[in-house]
Design a protein around this motif. Structure first.
Motif, PDB file in Angstrom:
ATOM      1  N   VAL A  96       0.841  -1.206   0.000  1.00 22.96           N
ATOM      2  CA  VAL A  96       0.000   0.000   0.000  1.00 22.96           C
ATOM      3  C   VAL A  96       0.873   1.252   0.000  1.00 22.96           C
ATOM      4  N   TYR A  97       1.890   1.290   0.849  1.00 25.08           N
ATOM      5  CA  TYR A  97       2.786   2.448   0.896  1.00 25.08           C
ATOM      6  C   TYR A  97       3.602   2.569  -0.385  1.00 25.08           C
ATOM      7  N   LEU A  98       3.933   1.448  -1.001  1.00 30.44           N
ATOM      8  CA  LEU A  98       4.712   1.482  -2.230  1.00 30.44           C
ATOM      9  C   LEU A  98       3.915   2.102  -3.375  1.00 30.44           C
ATOM     10  N   PHE A  99       2.647   1.729  -3.486  1.00 29.23           N
ATOM     11  CA  PHE A  99       1.854   2.190  -4.625  1.00 29.23           C
ATOM     12  C   PHE A  99       0.969   3.398  -4.336  1.00 29.23           C
ATOM     13  N   VAL A 100       0.616   3.647  -3.088  1.00 26.10           N
ATOM     14  CA  VAL A 100      -0.274   4.758  -2.754  1.00 26.10           C
ATOM     15  C   VAL A 100       0.386   5.751  -1.804  1.00 26.10           C
ATOM     16  N   GLY A 101       1.546   5.431  -1.284  1.00 28.95           N
ATOM     17  CA  GLY A 101       2.200   6.270  -0.289  1.00 28.95           C
ATOM     18  C   GLY A 101       2.592   7.640  -0.773  1.00 28.95           C
ATOM     19  N   TRP A 102       2.729   7.810  -2.080  1.00 32.52           N
ATOM     20  CA  TRP A 102       3.095   9.108  -2.632  1.00 32.52           C
ATOM     21  C   TRP A 102       1.951  10.108  -2.503  1.00 32.52           C
ATOM     22  N   ALA A 103       0.789   9.681  -2.082  1.00 32.72           N
ATOM     23  CA  ALA A 103      -0.396  10.548  -2.041  1.00 32.72           C
ATOM     24  C   ALA A 103      -0.451  11.436  -0.798  1.00 32.72           C
ATOM     25  N   TRP A 104       0.552  11.445   0.050  1.00 36.64           N
ATOM     26  CA  TRP A 104       0.689  12.291   1.230  1.00 36.64           C
ATOM     27  C   TRP A 104      -0.247  11.938   2.375  1.00 36.64           C
ATOM     28  N   ILE A 105      -1.390  11.363   2.108  1.00 35.51           N
ATOM     29  CA  ILE A 105      -2.340  11.063   3.186  1.00 35.51           C
ATOM     30  C   ILE A 105      -1.707  10.088   4.167  1.00 35.51           C
ATOM     31  N   LEU A 106      -1.059   9.061   3.659  1.00 33.84           N
ATOM     32  CA  LEU A 106      -0.424   8.071   4.528  1.00 33.84           C
ATOM     33  C   LEU A 106       0.750   8.681   5.292  1.00 33.84           C
ATOM     34  N   ASN A 107       1.467   9.587   4.672  1.00 36.67           N
ATOM     35  CA  ASN A 107       2.568  10.258   5.376  1.00 36.67           C
ATOM     36  C   ASN A 107       2.041  11.102   6.525  1.00 36.67           C
ATOM     37  N   TRP A 108       0.944  11.791   6.312  1.00 42.46           N
ATOM     38  CA  TRP A 108       0.362  12.611   7.388  1.00 42.46           C
ATOM     39  C   TRP A 108      -0.155  11.740   8.524  1.00 42.46           C
ATOM     40  N   ILE A 109      -0.695  10.581   8.200  1.00 43.75           N
ATOM     41  CA  ILE A 109      -1.123   9.653   9.251  1.00 43.75           C
ATOM     42  C   ILE A 109       0.079   9.224  10.085  1.00 43.75           C
ATOM     43  N   ASP A 110       1.197   8.941   9.423  1.00 41.85           N
ATOM     44  CA  ASP A 110       2.410   8.556  10.153  1.00 41.85           C
ATOM     45  C   ASP A 110       2.962   9.711  10.976  1.00 41.85           C
ATOM     46  N   VAL A 111       2.895  10.922  10.462  1.00 36.02           N
ATOM     47  CA  VAL A 111       3.356  12.086  11.222  1.00 36.02           C
ATOM     48  C   VAL A 111       2.531  12.238  12.502  1.00 36.02           C
ATOM     49  N   ILE A 112       1.229  12.099  12.400  1.00 37.31           N
ATOM     50  CA  ILE A 112       0.360  12.200  13.572  1.00 37.31           C
ATOM     51  C   ILE A 112       0.659  11.077  14.559  1.00 37.31           C
ATOM     52  N   CYS A 113       0.868   9.862  14.048  1.00 40.18           N
ATOM     53  CA  CYS A 113       1.189   8.737  14.929  1.00 40.18           C
ATOM     54  C   CYS A 113       2.534   8.938  15.622  1.00 40.18           C
ATOM     55  N   ILE A 114       3.512   9.497  14.923  1.00 36.22           N
ATOM     56  CA  ILE A 114       4.809   9.770  15.550  1.00 36.22           C
ATOM     57  C   ILE A 114       4.645  10.805  16.649  1.00 36.22           C
ATOM     58  N   LEU A 115       3.871  11.842  16.392  1.00 31.84           N
ATOM     59  CA  LEU A 115       3.672  12.875  17.403  1.00 31.84           C
ATOM     60  C   LEU A 115       2.937  12.354  18.638  1.00 31.84           C
ATOM     61  N   LEU A 116       1.975  11.449  18.438  1.00 27.58           N
ATOM     62  CA  LEU A 116       1.189  10.927  19.546  1.00 27.58           C
ATOM     63  C   LEU A 116       1.839   9.718  20.241  1.00 27.58           C
ATOM     64  N   ASN A 117       2.370   8.779  19.461  1.00 29.45           N
ATOM     65  CA  ASN A 117       2.846   7.515  20.020  1.00 29.45           C
ATOM     66  C   ASN A 117       4.339   7.286  19.887  1.00 29.45           C
ATOM     67  N   ASP A 118       5.046   8.160  19.203  1.00 33.32           N
ATOM     68  CA  ASP A 118       6.474   8.043  18.952  1.00 33.32           C
ATOM     69  C   ASP A 118       6.827   6.849  18.077  1.00 33.32           C
ATOM     70  N   LYS A 119       5.871   6.340  17.295  1.00 30.98           N
ATOM     71  CA  LYS A 119       6.153   5.303  16.299  1.00 30.98           C
ATOM     72  C   LYS A 119       5.167   5.449  15.150  1.00 30.98           C
ATOM     73  N   GLN A 120       5.503   4.807  14.038  1.00 29.29           N
ATOM     74  CA  GLN A 120       4.676   4.935  12.854  1.00 29.29           C
ATOM     75  C   GLN A 120       3.491   3.976  12.890  1.00 29.29           C
ATOM     76  N   PHE A 121       2.514   4.268  12.054  1.00 27.70           N
ATOM     77  CA  PHE A 121       1.290   3.485  11.951  1.00 27.70           C
ATOM     78  C   PHE A 121       1.612   2.101  11.418  1.00 27.70           C
ATOM     79  N   LEU A 122       1.155   1.075  12.115  1.00 30.48           N
ATOM     80  CA  LEU A 122       1.326  -0.342  11.737  1.00 30.48           C
ATOM     81  C   LEU A 122       2.786  -0.732  11.537  1.00 30.48           C
ATOM     82  N   MET A 123       3.648  -0.305  12.429  1.00 29.13           N
ATOM     83  CA  MET A 123       5.056  -0.705  12.347  1.00 29.13           C
ATOM     84  C   MET A 123       5.386  -1.562  13.551  1.00 29.13           C
TER      85      MET A 123
END
Length: 79
Positions: free
Chosen positions: A52-79
């Motif tokens: 999903v990140y390989l083919f759709v990750g360029w769309a920024w939405i997934l990056n923003w989700i990871d940024v929010i997860c890093i700010l809240l939990n100090d780790k990325q979404f589903l890692m």
């Protein structure tokens, strides 16, 4: 690849968020980090998330989700 993940997670939250927000750089970091997780533990969920990140990750939405997860939990979404 595991050294790259340790290096990235060793950075401060702000630096990690900035790297993920930058166009193309964020997508590239996401793909490398997700690939490292797949190589370390190849579960069905990790492979699907990598694809999903390989083919759709360029769309920024997934990056923003990871940024929010890093700010809240100090780790990325589903890692």
């Amino acid at each position: 690849m595991d050294g790259f993940v340790k290096w990235f997670n060793g950075l401060s939250k702000i630096v990690r968020c900035i790297l993920l927000i930058i166009p193309f750089v964020g997508w590239l970091f996401e793909v490398i980090l997700r690939l490292a997780v797949v190589l370390k533990k190849a579960t069905a969920l990790n492979i699907i998330v990598f694809l999903v990140y390989l083919f759709v990750g360029w769309a920024w939405i997934l990056n923003w989700i990871d940024v929010i997860c890093i700010l809240l939990n100090d780790k990325q979404f589903l890692m």
